[in-house]
Every structure is written in structure tokens, then in C-alpha cells.
Design an enzyme around this catalytic site. Structure first.
Site, short mmCIF file in Angstrom:
data_model
loop_
_atom_site.label_atom_id
_atom_site.label_comp_id
_atom_site.label_asym_id
_atom_site.label_seq_id
_atom_site.Cartn_x
_atom_site.Cartn_y
_atom_site.Cartn_z
N GLN A 149 4.13 63.09 -21.76
CA GLN A 149 3.36 61.87 -21.98
C GLN A 149 2.77 61.83 -23.39
O GLN A 149 2.74 62.83 -24.10
CB GLN A 149 2.20 61.80 -20.97
N HIS A 150 2.30 60.63 -23.73
CA HIS A 150 1.42 60.39 -24.88
C HIS A 150 2.09 60.36 -26.25
O HIS A 150 1.48 59.87 -27.19
CB HIS A 150 0.27 61.42 -24.96
N ASP A 156 5.66 63.46 -17.53
CA ASP A 156 5.96 64.76 -16.96
C ASP A 156 5.19 65.08 -15.67
O ASP A 156 5.78 65.55 -14.69
CB ASP A 156 5.76 65.88 -17.98
#
Length: 440
Positions: free
Chosen positions: A46-47, A202
Site C-alpha cells: 500500500q501507499h 497487501d
């Protein structure tokens, strides 16, 4: 599992996304290709910030979740909206360095030319899914709720982007963002005709791969500790400890992350000059509570609670209790008590937790497995080690193909259950040893 393969790609905190694409191509070939594959989905971290220009070209190397240069930018964003409580109220997430919005603010302030060139911003799994379709049109970018919920400009509760917050992050610029798909919506097709699922972040993909459902809490003890739980409650934590993320099935996935995970055990074993098997034997030979010895495991500072300058501490040392067995036991109990703090934070927002699923490198420790249910006060299930993010993506692909609710039944393998009588006194001992009293 029919076949699998893996290929490494560069580590670090920023990387050229084409390295992921090259690794993916090598892996597809090594796994036997896609000619006989009916559906594909991508699970990824992520991110991360992937910036594309109007022609779909990558503007700069992607900044990953672990790139901390955006920490001051996150603090600026929090202040500009009126404080952490306002962010929590509006999108369920308080910006920290990992969150995409903070990275976009860093870009706007430090690389304005790159910010000007950014016509679309997406996340790693969005970009890979898009590349798999063969499209070069940024209007074809797709994502899912789980990954979108980690950007800081999407609400998992409402299911809507907050473009005003994206503009705030980009100082008035408004790049395009991927269309958010439902849990088993079709994101496109491969040239072979195979269906592409929406993909997932994830932690959401791992929960799907584990077959976790409402009432289940997943505790992952890797480099860091991650606690997430599936439910319908959307938290609004003004402290920013509980992130209001979405799962991959249409529900919520409140999540808490610590800085200190399995390396706490490795550090203690290294200090005692023993291997992990002997470390477990030492810990299990000591009494519950380690005769009053307590380890506060903030070896790298901590983010849950938010004590970045804190350090680890060994409390309650006496001539009688200062031995190898008690030190090993205190390390295990301290790490598990830190995770109990995270579990309790999630529960405080109305999320029911009936079962805990323990995964990650720390789950290989026999001492962790046997002591965890006592400290967490709930039964613990330990599935076999596996690539659960990839398995979750595979399960989502099958779900996208069938278009049936609920997701296809999935067994992660032989699960070993652990149970023990609760020991709330250990948590009291741990809280008493805190360098700063939690909750005050």
C-alpha cells in the site's frame, strides 16, 4: 496451489516502477505463462506514490511506504486541515509519512516541476494492473477500496474520493486518480482474454488469502507488527493509531502498525547468544511474568503508541530474576503485550474479535505461539507459512471470474490452534513498566 514463481526487485524506499514490471514478466514466464490462465489479480504494498504524465509515462521513481522524507509534509497536512481529529473524522486516516497524500505534498514542495507534470497518481498494484491491460490511457487506471483507503484522500466509510484533500496535498493541482472498483469487479482483460481482478493492498490481500472473515483478527509479526481486523465498523481515531482502511470483500479493515516486530526476539536471542530454538526453550522454561522482569520493546522507537523517540527498557531487574530464561520470557511477553495494546485499540472502536490468526516470521517461534493466547485472552490459530498476499490475489481472481457472492471457499491449509488461560496480570505488569503511561 498449482504452480508458483518469484523474482526479486530492488529494495530501498524509492524505485523505478519498471523494475516491478520486469520482475513480473520474469515471474510469469517462470511460472509457466498465462496461456491457460482464466483470471489474474495483483496484490502489492500500500501507499506507494506512482506519478504518471498525460501520456502515461512515469514522471519519477515511485516513493514507497517506508520513505520517511515526507514526515514533515504529513505534519503540515494535519495542521492545515485543523488537526488529527479532523482528518480522522473526514477520511478515517491521519496522515503520516507512509500515506500517499503526504508524499504528494512532499513532491509539490520539493519537486514542483514533477508535480506539474503529474497528470495521474496511482499505487503500485494499480500501475501493474493497468500495464497488464496493455493500455497507455491514464483514464483506464483502476484500483480497489483497500488500496484507495490508504491514500489519505479516500474514505473507506463512504467509498468516495475526497478530491479537495488531494488538491490540498498537491497545493491546488488535481491529477486524475484510478476508478475504484468493487471487490470482484473486472478491471480489464489481458491480451489472451484472461479477466483482470481489481487487485488489493497487501494487508487486505493477505486477509483474503487467509480466508479471514468478520470476527477474525490477523496479527502479523514481521519486521514490524501489524494488527488488522475485519468488520463493519469504520474507526475515526484522532490519535491516528487505528487506520480506517477497507478490506478486499466490501467490509472495513481497521489496522494498527507498530515499528517493533520479530526483530525484538532476534535482538534478545542475539544478546543471550543463543539460536531461536534454544531461545524458545528458555522462554518457555521461565514462569509467566518472568518473575517480575518486563521488557518494553520500543527498540526502534514506536508509532503505536506514537513515541518516536522512545527506546526499549528492561524493568524490574533484581538479583533473583536476572537470568537468561526470564530475559527470553520478558522479550516474548513484551512483544505480545505491545500487540495486545493494538488489538485493544481496534476493539475500542466496536470491532468484535473472536479469533486471532497469527502469521509472519515471529509466528515460527514456539514460545510466541504458546504464550500469545494467554496474553491476548483469545484463541490463536497459526496457519502454515505461505505467500498469503499472492494467495489472496489468486482468490480474488477466481472471485472475479465467477462473479458469485460470497468469495469462493478457500482453505489456507492445516491450521494449528493454540489456547491458554488468560493472564491479564501480565498486561498490567507491562503497562506499569511503560516509560510513558498509555492513554494519558
Amino acid at each position: 496451489m498449482v504452480r508458483s514463481a518469484s523474482t526479486p526487485h530492488p529494495g530501498g524506499t524509492e524505485v523505478d516502477p519498471h523494475a516491478w514490471w520486469d520482475a513480473l514478466q520474469q515471474t510469469i514466464t517462470a511460472a509457466g505463462g498465462f496461456d491457460d490462465v482464466d483470471a489474474v489479480s495483483v496484490g502489492a504494498q500500500q501507499h506507494g506514490m506512482v506519478c504518471l504524465d498525460e501520456h502515461g509515462a512515469v514522471v519519477r521513481d515511485a516513493l514507497l511506504w517506508n520513505d520517511t522524507r515526507s514526515a514533515p509534509s504529513a505534519a503540515d497536512l494535519v495542521a492545515e486541515l485543523g488537526g488529527a481529529a479532523e482528518w480522522a473524522n473526514q477520511v478515517g486516516v491521519v496522515p503520516v509519512a507512509a500515506i500517499t497524500a503526504a508524499k504528494l505534498r512532499w513532491l509539490a514542495d520539493n519537486e514542483p516541476a514533477h508535480a506539474d507534470a503529474t497528470a495521474a497518481v496511482c499505487l503500485p498494484h494499480d500501475w501493474l494492473t493497468w500495464r497488464l491491460t496493455g493500455s497507455t490511457d491514464i483514464a483506464d487506471l483502476r484500483t480497489d477500496r483497500s488500496d484507495a483507503s490508504g491514500t489519505g484522500y479516500f474514505s473507506a466509510e463512504t467509498g468516495e474520493y475526497r478530491m479537495d484533500l488531494l488538491e490540498l496535498a498537491m497545493r491546488g493541482r488535481r491529477p486524475a486518480v484510478p476508478t475504484v472498483l468493487g471487490p470482484h469487479d473486472v478491471a480489464g482483460r489481458l491480451g489472451s482474454g484472461a479477466v483482470l481482478g481489481p487487485g488489493a493492498g497487501d494487508n487486505a490481500a493477505a486477509a483474503l488469502g487467509l480466508g479471514a472473515g468478520p470476527g477474525d483478527c490477523v496479527v502479523s509479526l514481521g519486521t514490524s507488527g501489524v494488527v488488522s481486523a475485519i468488520g463493519d465498523a469504520a474507526p475515526h481515531d484522532a490519535e491516528g493509531i487505528v487506520a480506517g482502511f477497507a478490506d478486499a470483500t466490501g467490509r472495513q479493515l481497521p489496522l494498527v502498525c507498530t515499528l517493533n516486530g520479530a526483530p525484538v526476539l532476534a535482538a534478545a536471542a542475539g544478546m543471550l547468544r543463543v539460536g531461536f530454538e534454544e531461545f524458545d526453550q528458555l522462554a518457555l522454561s521461565a514462569p509467566s511474568g518472568a518473575d517480575g522482569l518486563t521488557l518494553v520493546p520500543y527498540l526502534e522507537g514506536e508509532r503505536s503508541p506514537n513515541l518516536p523517540q522512545a527506546r526499549g527498557a528492561l524493568q524490574g531487574v533484581t538479583v533473583q530474576n536476572f537470568n537468561s530464561a526470564n530475559v527470553a520470557r520478558a522479550a516474548v511477553e513484551g512483544l505480545l503485550a505491545s500487540m495486545a495494546y493494538c488489538i485493544d485499540k481496534i476493539v475500542s472502536y466496536g470491532v468484535d474479535i473472536n479469533r486471532i490468526i497469527l502469521v509472519g516470521g515471529g509466528a515460527r517461534s514456539e514460545a510466541v505461539r504458546r504464550i500469545a493466547p494467554a496474553i491476548w485472552g483469545r484463541p490463536v490459530d497459526v496457519p502454515p507459512p505461505a505467500e498469503y498476499v499472492a494467495l489472496g490475489a489468486a482468490r480474488q481472481a477466481a472471485w472475479t471470474l465467477t462473479q458469485q457472492d460470497p468469495p469462493p471457499q478457500w482453505a489456507p491449509g492445516l491450521i494449528t490452534p493454540y489456547s491458554a488461560a488468560p493472564t491479564p496480570e501480565i498486561l498490567k505488569q507491562y503497562l506499569a513498566a511503560q516509560p510513558l503511561t498509555l492513554g494519558q
